[in-house]
Design a protein around this motif. Structure first.
Motif, short mmCIF file in Angstrom:
data_model
loop_
_atom_site.label_atom_id
_atom_site.label_comp_id
_atom_site.label_asym_id
_atom_site.label_seq_id
_atom_site.Cartn_x
_atom_site.Cartn_y
_atom_site.Cartn_z
N HIS A 166 -18.73 -8.99 13.91
CA HIS A 166 -19.43 -9.76 12.99
C HIS A 166 -19.55 -9.47 11.45
CE1 HIS A 166 -21.58 -11.36 16.80
NE2 HIS A 166 -21.37 -10.16 17.11
N CYS A 176 -22.71 -18.37 14.16
CA CYS A 176 -22.36 -17.40 15.05
C CYS A 176 -23.72 -17.14 16.09
CB CYS A 176 -22.08 -16.02 14.77
SG CYS A 176 -21.74 -14.67 15.88
N CYS A 178 -25.24 -14.80 16.73
CA CYS A 178 -25.83 -13.50 16.33
C CYS A 178 -27.00 -13.96 15.20
CB CYS A 178 -24.92 -12.46 15.90
SG CYS A 178 -24.31 -12.66 13.99
N LEU A 180 -25.88 -15.14 12.17
CA LEU A 180 -25.08 -15.09 10.74
C LEU A 180 -24.19 -16.20 10.95
CD1 LEU A 180 -23.91 -11.32 10.61
CD2 LEU A 180 -26.07 -12.52 9.35
N CYS A 183 -18.82 -15.43 11.16
CA CYS A 183 -18.47 -14.02 11.81
C CYS A 183 -17.00 -14.46 12.31
CB CYS A 183 -19.31 -13.92 12.94
SG CYS A 183 -20.97 -13.30 12.37
ZN LIG Z 1 -22.22 -12.75 14.41
#
Ligand SMILES: [Zn+2]
Length: 305
Positions: A166, A176, A178, A180, A183
């Protein structure tokens, strides 16, 4: 004396793998099941408990199970009791897995990031001696990263150490899982190869992508990004051993020589490059299941052979 088992489970996006692991790392009653045949209600923990209770009652295992160890493709809290967040599995958020399963199954339960279990497996399989710093980078759908310091996984303040996938790539606007943007794991993991097959190599099966297009710049750049990711870890940690594995680098005709060359190119000279112990690990379906055993032994202090 009856043989005792650790039940190891590898929770994946599409499949769960489960097996009963002996102290000598043999596996009995291995099963690979589709995740959606286990998770049939909205209550993930209740579904997991039901599945495990059924498995534990197999006649070959009943009464001889010492503990359960579960690997999640997720961040896990520092106390290793709660699954915090999984980039690719939205139903796995803030799950108090350990307390719930221990209470309902009456047996010690340990959880860990799946990649730590993979690293434990490789440590055992490749007979890596005890050392100060061992690091593993695994390129599958995403990027898994685990670091062991003096034989124990590096946890970090929140339990979230080792999220190498990441780090941001300048210019990338890709969202992403996640939360963010930009990444690395979206550009140096299997997700990128799937996208290439959808958008560029539309007549190529993903399993043939390196056979048919491995010499082309798009894929050479992809390999270079894998190398940059690994070299970043090496440059920060100067590890005793650096293991690189995962489904992507074990695909048919993946250019392993190019990867090794590029990793050396991106690693600081003269050190850590000159003394680099780089090991490319093969894939093995039961890696995270078998690697669950050492995770448990660390807590249970059982003999390991
Ligand atoms: Zn990520």
């Amino acid at each position: 004396m009856k043989e005792e088992y650790i039940i190891g489970i590898d929770i994946g996006g599409t499949h769960f793998r489960i097996g009963a692991v002996t102290g000598a790392h043999h596996v009995k009653c291995f099963r690979k099941v589709k995740a959606d045949t286990v998770l049939v209600t909205d209550d993930v923990l209740a579904d997991l408990k039901r599945y495990l209770a059924d498995y534990m009652s197999l006649p070959e295992l009943k009464g001889n199970i010492r503990a359960i160890a579960i690997g999640f493709p997720a961040t896990v809290d520092r106390a290793r009791k709660v699954v915090l967040q999984a980039p690719n599995l939205s139903y796995m958020e803030n799950l108090p897995v350990v307390d719930y399963l221990q209470e309902h199954l009456g047996i010690p339960v340990f959880i860990e990031r799946d990649v730590c279990m993979t690293l434990f497996y490789d440590m055992h399989t490749y007979q890596i001696p005890e050392c100060e710093i061992l690091a593993g980078c695994y390129f599958g759908t995403g990027i898994g990263n685990a670091i062991c310091i003096n034989g124990r996984p590096l946890l970090g303040r929140d339990g979230a150490a080792g999220e190498l996938g990441h780090i941001a790539v300048p210019g990338s606007q890709e969202k992403c899982g996640c939360g963010l943007v930009g990444c690395m794991e979206n550009l140096a993991g299997g997700k990128y190869l799937s996208r290439l097959c959808r958008e560029v190599y539309t007549h190529t099966e993903i399993g043939d992508i390196f056979t048919e297009h491995g010499e082309e710049q798009l894929l050479r750049d992809f390999v270079d990004r894998i190398a940059i990711t690994v070299a970043a870890e090496i440059n920060i940690l100067n590890p005793d051993y650096m293991i690189v594995g995962g489904g992507v680098i074990n695909m048919k005709d993946f250019p392993k020589d190019l990867l090794v060359k590029k990793i050396h190119e991106h690693t600081r000279k003269p050190y850590p490059e000159q003394s680099l112990n780089l090991l490319l690990a093969e894939d093995e379906e039961m890696k995270s299941v078998i690697g669950a055993a050492p995770v448990s032994y660390t807590h249970l202090t059982l003999p390991t052979t």
